[in-house]
Design a protein around this motif. Structure first.
Motif, PDB file in Angstrom:
ATOM      1  N   ARG A  62       0.860  -1.180   0.000  1.00 56.20           N
ATOM      2  CA  ARG A  62       0.000   0.000   0.000  1.00 56.20           C
ATOM      3  C   ARG A  62       0.898   1.232   0.000  1.00 56.20           C
ATOM      4  O   ARG A  62       2.061   1.177   0.432  1.00 56.20           O
ATOM      5  N   ARG A  99       0.719   5.654   0.530  1.00 58.28           N
ATOM      6  CA  ARG A  99      -0.068   6.826   0.911  1.00 58.28           C
ATOM      7  C   ARG A  99       0.823   8.060   0.876  1.00 58.28           C
ATOM      8  O   ARG A  99       2.027   7.980   1.130  1.00 58.28           O
ATOM      9  N   GLY A 100       0.208   9.189   0.547  1.00 61.20           N
ATOM     10  CA  GLY A 100       0.968  10.418   0.493  1.00 61.20           C
ATOM     11  C   GLY A 100       0.162  11.540  -0.122  1.00 61.20           C
ATOM     12  O   GLY A 100      -1.060  11.442  -0.273  1.00 61.20           O
ATOM     13  N   GLN A 101       0.860  12.588  -0.486  1.00 63.94           N
ATOM     14  CA  GLN A 101       0.218  13.787  -1.001  1.00 63.94           C
ATOM     15  C   GLN A 101       0.286  13.802  -2.523  1.00 63.94           C
ATOM     16  O   GLN A 101       1.366  13.812  -3.106  1.00 63.94           O
ATOM     17  N   LEU A 110      -0.889   6.759  -7.707  1.00 63.29           N
ATOM     18  CA  LEU A 110      -2.146   7.321  -7.222  1.00 63.29           C
ATOM     19  C   LEU A 110      -2.665   8.375  -8.200  1.00 63.29           C
ATOM     20  O   LEU A 110      -1.920   8.973  -8.961  1.00 63.29           O
ATOM     21  N   LYS A 118      -7.628  -0.489  -4.251  1.00 62.22           N
ATOM     22  CA  LYS A 118      -7.144   0.857  -3.984  1.00 62.22           C
ATOM     23  C   LYS A 118      -5.681   0.775  -3.555  1.00 62.22           C
ATOM     24  O   LYS A 118      -5.329  -0.048  -2.701  1.00 62.22           O
ATOM     25  N   GLU A 160      -4.118   2.836  -1.788  1.00 63.29           N
ATOM     26  CA  GLU A 160      -3.966   3.291  -0.400  1.00 63.29           C
ATOM     27  C   GLU A 160      -4.258   2.183   0.600  1.00 63.29           C
ATOM     28  O   GLU A 160      -3.873   2.279   1.768  1.00 63.29           O
ATOM     29  N   ASP A 161      -4.952   1.141   0.169  1.00 61.40           N
ATOM     30  CA  ASP A 161      -5.292   0.005   1.043  1.00 61.40           C
ATOM     31  C   ASP A 161      -4.410  -1.188   0.693  1.00 61.40           C
ATOM     32  O   ASP A 161      -3.883  -1.294  -0.423  1.00 61.40           O
ATOM     33  N   THR A 165       5.679  10.654   1.559  1.00 60.01           N
ATOM     34  CA  THR A 165       5.164   9.357   1.108  1.00 60.01           C
ATOM     35  C   THR A 165       5.411   8.314   2.183  1.00 60.01           C
ATOM     36  O   THR A 165       6.447   8.343   2.859  1.00 60.01           O
TER      37      THR A 165
END
Length: 462
Positions: free
Chosen positions: A87, A89-91, A119, A166, A168-169, A218
């Motif tokens: 997974r 995640r970040g901006q 993403l 996803k 992010e998951d 990240t």
């Protein structure tokens, strides 16, 4: 990269490997869930274990402007199945992924096959070739590369529609590589496939590495990493090198093996642009290709060594191992130019006499003025590999091909210096970068002295 599309009817004949066809038997865990034992990083400060997962982290207080990799220390992999959960995640549109059958470059960057995800894109995941052909197959595609490198693609019915996962998951990648057949499943559903039949660019084996892509803050995580070896990698072939030739190159003012794209080069060498119009990790081909040689294919990019490097006061030797597969020879090769009024040295290809045929030339400017020597491409095998060298010794200006003197003239005086950048595969003129060389390169070198005839001959020996 060639993009001519051939008939898609051949695609139906390629077998698709479904994720449901594989069980856990034979899989070996590569990550113990507690430590990074068995993995290495050029900069360990970006990597840790968090929540039972390998974690790569970029923060505002610890930024990252160069891709980071965590390399598995178990050796190269060839045919295999790989399962891992990930997974990220970040901006913003964060990019991430992992490399397989890849090659670590001298600065610890990596080129080769990659499972790439991003993403804020409609495709989310694709099969990719880092510093190579770039996108191989988007999610929902089956792509075929023929023996000449032409790509054809068709939709995968199994992967049609919106993404079922996803980034992010937590989601599971199941990657299967058998020869040139590459199959990617995500959460048990077929996502993308590639049939790579290009013998120059297909990567039969290489390293496995997890990526933390440079960019904004990240967190990229990987867990439950399992590998099943289907065919082990072959031992690396011993490198054949002429010790005298190697000593001569080691003593050069600058020597660049160009198959690494300048990564980790000393003196520094940048490829421009950073990610397009060139390919690394390509096997040499054609007459004069050396066994096991890797080369860089230039299709509009060039290398820049900056303005500081020069030849000697009254002497210089430049060397380039190059090939033009089309035999056109009409571009800058190895230059610190700027124009006839300020050139320091320039090894080039062009139609010098306007007869419609190519020529290879070498030019300098000294306190006595501008001087050039050249020979017609018709005097060599136009599509083969050649060792090209230009030499100025304060008394004469000469050009060599494969150790043979092709042209020369008497000339003298101190070399004029300039502030132009030293370029490979292009040249400067009036402040602009012009005459890009479209072809293949293996190595380049510069000496601030005039090599003798024996040394020039050594450059053409393996």
């Amino acid at each position: 990269m060639m993009k001519r599309v051939f008939r898609l009817a051949i695609l139906v004949a390629v077998p698709i490997l479904s994720g449901a066809a594989f069980g856990e038997e034979g899989f070996v865990p590569l990550f113990d869930g507690k430590s990074l034992d068995g993995w290495r990083a050029a900069d360990p400060s970006y990597w840790s274990v968090r929540d039972g997962a390998v974690t790569g982290t970029i923060t505002k207080s610890h930024p990252c402007d160069t891709n980071q990799y965590l390399v598995w220390e178990g050796g190269e992999i060839a045919d295999f199945e790989l399962k891992l959960e990930s997974r990220v995640r970040g901006q913003g549109g964060i990019n991430n992924g992992f490399q397989y059958r890849s090659r670590e470059l001298p600065d610890h960057d990596v080129c080769g096959y990659q499972v790439d995800n991003n993403l804020e894109t409609p495709w989310l995941v694709r099969l990719y070739d880092e510093y190579g052909r770039h996108t191989m197959a988007m999610r929902g595609e089956h792509a075929v590369y023929d023996a000449e490198g032409n790509r054809a693609a068709a939709p995968l019915a199994e992967a049609a529609g919106d993404a079922w996962f996803k980034l992010e998951d937590w989601h599971e990648y199941h990657l299967v590589c058998v020869g040139g057949e590459i199959t990617l499943n995500v959460d048990g559903r077929l996502a993308a496939t590639v049939s790579d039949n290009d013998p120059r660019r297909r990567e039969p084996q290489g390293i496995l590495a997890l990526q933390l892509h440079s960019g904004p803050p990240t967190v990229a995580q990987f867990r439950n990493i399992r590998l099943k070896v289907l065919r082990p990698a072959e031992p690396a072939a011993p490198t054949r090198q002429n010790p005298q030739r190697r000593a001569l190159l080691d003593a050069a003012t600058a020597w660049w093996p160009l198959d690494t794209g300048g990564h980790g080069a000393l003196p520094p060498l940048r490829h421009i642009p950073a990610f397009e119009q060139f390919e690394l990790n390509v096997c040499g081909a054609g007459n004069g290709a050396r066994p096991g040689e890797k080369v860089v294919v230039m299709s509009g990019a060039y290398f820049d060594a900056g303005p500081e490097l020069h030849g000697g006061k009254e002497a210089v030797t430049v060397f380039l191992r190059a090939r033009d597969p089309k035999g056109a020879w009409n571009g800058g090769l190895f230059a610190k130019r700027g124009g006839h009024d300020r050139v320091h040295f320039n090894l080039f290809s062009a139609d010098v006499d306007g007869d419609g045929g190519g020529d290879i030339g070498f030019e300098v400017r000294t306190e006595q003025g501008f001087a050039m020597v050249s020979f017609p491409v018709s005097e060599m095998d136009a599509t083969a590999w050649h060792e090209l060298a230009g030499r100025y010794d304060g008394k004469s200006l000469e050009i060599f091909c494969d150790g043979r003197r092709m042209a020369g003239k008497d000339w003298g005086g101190e070399l004029v210096r300039n502030t132009e950048p030293l370029l490979i595969a292009a040249e400067t003129d009036g402040g602009n970068v012009v005459r890009h060389f479209h072809g293949e390169l293996a190595e380049a070198a510069l000496w601030d002295r005039a090599l003798d005839d024996v040394e020039i001959g050594l450059l053409s020996k393996e």
